[in-house]
Design an enzyme around this catalytic site. Structure first.
Site, PDB file in Angstrom:
ATOM      1  CG  HIS A 176      -9.934  -5.309   2.632  1.00  0.00           C
ATOM      2  ND1 HIS A 176     -10.057  -4.147   3.532  1.00  0.00           N
ATOM      3  CD2 HIS A 176     -10.747  -4.732   1.537  1.00  0.00           C
ATOM      4  CE1 HIS A 176     -10.678  -3.177   3.108  1.00  0.00           C
ATOM      5  NE2 HIS A 176     -11.284  -3.314   2.022  1.00  0.00           N
ATOM      6  CD  GLU A 177     -10.566  -6.233  -1.732  1.00  0.00           C
ATOM      7  OE1 GLU A 177     -12.049  -5.875  -1.674  1.00  0.00           O
ATOM      8  OE2 GLU A 177      -9.765  -5.219  -1.642  1.00  0.00           O
ATOM      9  CG  HIS A 194     -15.631  -5.434   1.212  1.00  0.00           C
ATOM     10  ND1 HIS A 194     -16.307  -4.463   1.719  1.00  0.00           N
ATOM     11  CD2 HIS A 194     -14.288  -5.050   0.597  1.00  0.00           C
ATOM     12  CE1 HIS A 194     -15.521  -3.370   1.632  1.00  0.00           C
ATOM     13  NE2 HIS A 194     -14.402  -3.653   1.064  1.00  0.00           N
ATOM     14  N   GLY A 208      -7.512  -4.365  -4.650  1.00  0.00           N
ATOM     15  CA  GLY A 208      -8.599  -5.372  -4.751  1.00  0.00           C
ATOM     16  C   GLY A 208      -9.936  -4.902  -5.091  1.00  0.00           C
ATOM     17  CG  ASP A 264     -14.172   6.835  -7.651  1.00  0.00           C
ATOM     18  OD1 ASP A 264     -14.866   6.212  -6.963  1.00  0.00           O
ATOM     19  OD2 ASP A 264     -13.875   6.643  -8.819  1.00  0.00           O
ATOM     20  CE1 TYR A 308     -10.962   2.829   1.799  1.00  0.00           C
ATOM     21  CE2 TYR A 308     -10.459   0.605   2.315  1.00  0.00           C
ATOM     22  CZ  TYR A 308     -10.781   1.584   1.522  1.00  0.00           C
ATOM     23  OH  TYR A 308     -11.067   1.255   0.036  1.00  0.00           O
ATOM     24  NE  ARG A 325      -2.822  -1.766  -4.799  1.00  0.00           N
ATOM     25  CZ  ARG A 325      -2.105  -2.422  -3.855  1.00  0.00           C
ATOM     26  NH1 ARG A 325      -1.278  -3.379  -3.765  1.00  0.00           N
ATOM     27  NH2 ARG A 325      -2.504  -2.488  -2.537  1.00  0.00           N
ATOM     28  CG  MET A 326      -5.437   5.058  -8.863  1.00  0.00           C
ATOM     29  SD  MET A 326      -6.747   5.968  -9.017  1.00  0.00           S
ATOM     30  CE  MET A 326      -7.973   4.685  -8.262  1.00  0.00           C
ATOM     31  CD  GLU A 372     -13.788  -0.190   1.334  1.00  0.00           C
ATOM     32  OE1 GLU A 372     -12.972  -0.923   2.038  1.00  0.00           O
ATOM     33  OE2 GLU A 372     -14.381  -0.562   0.392  1.00  0.00           O
ATOM     34  CD  GLU A 375     -15.730  -4.113  -2.321  1.00  0.00           C
ATOM     35  OE1 GLU A 375     -14.490  -4.157  -2.798  1.00  0.00           O
ATOM     36  OE2 GLU A 375     -16.382  -3.221  -1.808  1.00  0.00           O
ATOM     37  CG  ASN A 376     -16.047  -6.959  -8.745  1.00  0.00           C
ATOM     38  OD1 ASN A 376     -16.656  -5.805  -8.254  1.00  0.00           O
ATOM     39  ND2 ASN A 376     -14.927  -6.700  -9.383  1.00  0.00           N
ATOM     40  CD  GLN A 381     -13.271  -0.609  -9.549  1.00  0.00           C
ATOM     41  OE1 GLN A 381     -12.532  -2.025  -9.576  1.00  0.00           O
ATOM     42  NE2 GLN A 381     -14.092  -0.539  -8.592  1.00  0.00           N
TER      43      GLN A 381
HETATM   44  N1  BES Z   1     -13.925  -1.629  -2.626  1.00  0.00           N
HETATM   45  C1  BES Z   1     -12.485  -1.071  -2.368  1.00  0.00           C
HETATM   46  C2  BES Z   1     -12.060  -0.601  -3.415  1.00  0.00           C
HETATM   47  C3  BES Z   1     -12.820   0.754  -3.995  1.00  0.00           C
HETATM   48  C4  BES Z   1     -13.124   1.724  -2.889  1.00  0.00           C
HETATM   49  C5  BES Z   1     -12.675   1.032  -5.459  1.00  0.00           C
HETATM   50  C6  BES Z   1     -14.012   2.815  -3.670  1.00  0.00           C
HETATM   51  C7  BES Z   1     -13.713   1.904  -6.001  1.00  0.00           C
HETATM   52  C8  BES Z   1     -14.027   2.948  -4.890  1.00  0.00           C
HETATM   53  C9  BES Z   1     -11.757  -2.277  -1.766  1.00  0.00           C
HETATM   54  O1  BES Z   1     -12.302  -3.414  -0.942  1.00  0.00           O
HETATM   55  C10 BES Z   1     -10.422  -1.709  -1.038  1.00  0.00           C
HETATM   56  O2  BES Z   1     -10.664  -1.240  -0.135  1.00  0.00           O
HETATM   57  N2  BES Z   1      -9.227  -1.959  -1.711  1.00  0.00           N
HETATM   58  C11 BES Z   1      -7.981  -1.782  -1.058  1.00  0.00           C
HETATM   59  C12 BES Z   1      -7.252  -3.040  -0.592  1.00  0.00           C
HETATM   60  C13 BES Z   1      -7.236  -3.037   0.761  1.00  0.00           C
HETATM   61  C14 BES Z   1      -6.446  -4.059   1.392  1.00  0.00           C
HETATM   62  C15 BES Z   1      -7.341  -1.793   1.728  1.00  0.00           C
HETATM   63  C16 BES Z   1      -7.017  -1.039  -2.063  1.00  0.00           C
HETATM   64  O3  BES Z   1      -7.335  -1.384  -3.388  1.00  0.00           O
HETATM   65  O4  BES Z   1      -6.245  -0.460  -1.822  1.00  0.00           O
HETATM   66 ZN    ZN Z   2     -12.429  -2.540   0.824  1.00  0.00          ZN
END
Ligand code: BES
Ligand code: ZN
Length: 643
Positions: free
Chosen positions: A330-331, A334, A304, A409, A417, A590-591, A353, A306-307, A172
């Site tokens: 969403h991904e 990106h 998710g 982070d 967002y 998942r955080m 975002e 977006e790799n 990650q």
């Molecule tokens: N790129 C993000 C995840 C991310 C952001 C990882 C900042 C590390 C640092 C990814 O696109 C994202 O926004 N994921 C969301 C899901 C989305 C549907 C809102 C998530 O993981 O909750």
């Molecule tokens: Zn995102």
């Protein structure tokens, strides 16, 4: 997602002013000439790299995956463009890497050893690797290995996977974790193509954010080659290794997952090809070849990631009813906002975002109809209101936070967002959908394969939209959206009939109607989420028991609903559900699904004790990023005890 998205709020340390300009990255024939900018170089406060002197053009990796030692070992080669002819030192980002050897070469010549020095580790940035560069040197090769504690890697034992028989590794890199597994210029200002050779134990499959040979899934000989021909920022370099299978969902789309999961995943994400086609119709060509999904084990710390060419996704989005496919939208989005036009620094994160959240809502509406689009918007707006109440540093409530000295982070909150998306929805409402879609497409086309700053977007907005339709939206209004910690009074708040119905049901229940008499049969995950999120603070044990008896929340197979329920369980100290809550905290990493529960628990001394005990047991199963985030929550609660 309310607070949930934020890892935790650290204090503001320093205020470095960033200068405006766009990256002169090598780009494959952008459709139009990008903005012209002031000559001042941009400073990325989250990188040691001296990007004003050297720029990476190609990265070549040759890595062996050692599951026993929990290390990657091998070499990273960087082909460099020299921007400053007088520069004699290349500075790269690293974190916890052991460097064995550093060599340099001319464009064609053989490698020779050079001097290097690993600087003192900064807690946020890691250690600068300073490499002496003779005048003609154009390539550098670093022989190194990663630490078993690398922040961007999670090494899973077989028991942490679906199949329980093989180990699993995934990376990650966002925001600044690529440096924990590759020595490189770890800043989104720099884009580079990459190639990789990855050696794994036989029988396991390696996949990357690159061209993956689907035939490899058949041979699985442990020796894999990858190429990512388009230049990408370092945070999008990604690797996963495990017992993976592939199943197609369309001509250009498919899923990789463990054999136990792949069929359910392919069913859940059957709409992916359709989403891809609709995106292209609105926002321009998909420039990355294939779009596949990789389903990770439950410890993946995000929903998710977006790799490029290969979105990494949490298995918690497989619900059996396709109710969380907005994550794929969403991904996938990106691929335009973020991967094609990239935030130049993490202070510009909303360009990734906020745009992506707007695109997600737009695509969900396009495919599933306006009601679904409004639901997505409404849940986001609802979360945003909660988050704005909780963020203490005013600049964290703006679209231009100052993250210098802090971990980027920590800025993963609803502000970039949802406030970002609300701003774009406001512009769409003012200028009309057709006009605004075309404007966004123009932004992607004109900035394709480049990094952009908030200032670049504002200049583009002014020129391409505001100036062409004078009197519709003022520049002062735009500045208010960008710089004010509040939401402008004339924001267009979404309204959703589906949520209005939920509000009525909740009111009925609170008014004495039996829970089982509520009309909930058709409710979506989002509706359940909203039902639980807007419960009053006065629920007692009897009320919690009635809810659980009627809807079986403690045993919900839907991790989103379960998480929202356990947040209430923690808030109202509903002890009967503690064992189930503990199982939830131990089974997913998942955080978004665990941090809010820990945060609620940490609000009382007794809850904090329980949180600490559960965390002690669950910690080893969490990703290093999630581990860090939970630690911050608990440490902060210890430092500022509840009254
Ligand atoms: N790129 C993000 C995840 C991310 C952001 C990882 C900042 C590390 C640092 C990814 O696109 C994202 O926004 N994921 C969301 C899901 C989305 C549907 C809102 C998530 O993981 O909750
Ligand atoms: Zn995102």
């Amino acid at each position: 997602m309310a607070l949930s998205r934020s890892a935790l709020l650290a204090s503001l340390l320093s205020a470095g002013l960033l200068s405006a300009c766009c990256t002169p990255a090598p780009a494959p024939t952008p459709a139009t000439t990008p903005e012209t900018h002031a000559a001042e170089p941009i400073v990325d406060p989250h990188s040691h790299a001296n990007t004003e002197a050297f720029r990476t053009q190609l990265l070549r990796l040759d890595l062996t995956v050692d599951f026993d030692a929990r290390r990657l070992r091998g070499t990273a080669e960087l082909d460099l463009a020299r921007i400053d002819g007088a520069a004699d030192t290349l500075v790269l980002d690293t974190r916890d890497l052991s460097i064995d050897r550093v060599e340099v070469a001319e464009r064609e010549g053989a490698y020779v050893a050079t001097d290097y020095e690993l600087g003192t580790a900064d807690p946020v940035l890691g250690s600068p690797l300073r490499i002496r560069m003779p005048a003609a040197a154009a390539r550098v090769r670093i022989t190194y290995q990663t630490s078993p504690e690398a922040s961007g890697l999670q090494w899973l034992t077989p028991s942490q996977t679906a199949g329980k028989a093989h180990p699993f590794l995934f990376t990650q890199s966002q925001a600044i974790h690529a440096r924990s597994w590759i020595p490189l210029q770890d800043t989104p200002l720099v884009r580079t193509a990459y190639q990789a050779r990855i050696r794994t134990p036989e029988g396991l499959l390696a996949v990357m954010s690159a061209e993956n040979a689907i035939a490899d899934a058949e041979t699985r000989d442990g020796d894999y080659q990858f190429s990512m021909p388009q230049p990408i920022p370092s945070y999008l370099i990604a690797l996963a290794v495990g017992n993976l299978r592939f199943q197609a969902t369309g001509r250009r789309t498919g899923v990789y997952a463990e054999p136990e999961v792949v069929k359910a995943a392919a069913w859940e994400f059957a709409d992916t090809e359709n989403m891809l086609e609709r995106c292209e119709a609105i926002f321009g060509p998909y420039r990355w070849g294939r779009y596949d999904l990789l389903i990770l084990p439950p410890s993946f710390p995000y929903g998710g990631m977006e790799n490029p060419r290969l979105t990494f996704a949490s298995p918690t989005v497989i619900t059996g009813d396709r109710s969380l496919v907005s994550l794929v939208a969403h991904e996938l989005a990106h691929s335009w906002s973020g991967n094609l036009v990239t935030n130049a620094t993490w202070n510009d994160f909303w360009l990734n975002e906020g745009f992506t959240t707007h695109l997600t809502n737009r695509i969900m509406e396009e495919i599933y109809g306006p009601a679904r689009g409004n639901e997505e918007r409404a849940i986001g707006a609802n979360d945003l209101k909660d988050t704005l109440e909780l963020l203490e540093i005013p600049s964290d409530r703006t679209l231009t936070p100052d993250l210098a000295g802090r971990d980027p982070d920590d800025n993963v909150t609803d502000v970039p967002y949802e406030k970002g998306a609300l701003f774009l929805a406001y512009l769409e409402a003012k200028f009309g959908r057709a006009e605004f879609d075309a404007f966004l497409r123009g932004w992607f086309d004109s900035h394709a394969f480049r990094s952009a700053r908030t200032g670049d977007f504002l200049a583009y907005l002014e020129r391409e939209l505001l100036a062409r339709h004078p009197g519709v939206v003022s520049r002062a209004k735009v500045d208010e959206w960008i710089h004010s910690p509040d939401i402008p009074d004339d924001a267009v708040w979404p309204q959703s009939d589906a949520f209005d119905r939920v509000d009525r049901s909740r009111d009925e229940w609170l008014g004495g109607t039996a829970a089982t008499a509520l009309q909930t049969a058709e409710w979506s995950t989002r509706q359940w989420q909203y039902f639980l999120d807007r419960m009053p603070d006065t629920l007692d044990d009897a009320a919690m028991a009635r809810l659980d008896a009627a809807f079986d929340f403690s045993d919900s197979a839907n991790a989103i609903i379960a998480s929202r329920w356990f947040r209430l369980v923690a808030r109202h100290q509903y002890r009967k559900a503690y064992p189930a809550m503990q199982r939830h905290l131990e089974s997913v990493g998942r955080m978004l699904l665990i941090n809010p529960v820990y945060r609620e628990l940490a609000a009382t001394p007794e809850g904090l004790k329980l949180a600490q005990a559960v965390f002690a047991g669950a910690r080893d199963g969490y990703h290093p990023i999630a581990r860090d985030a939970v630690e911050k929550i608990l440490d902060r609660a210890v430092a500022t005890p509840a009254p």
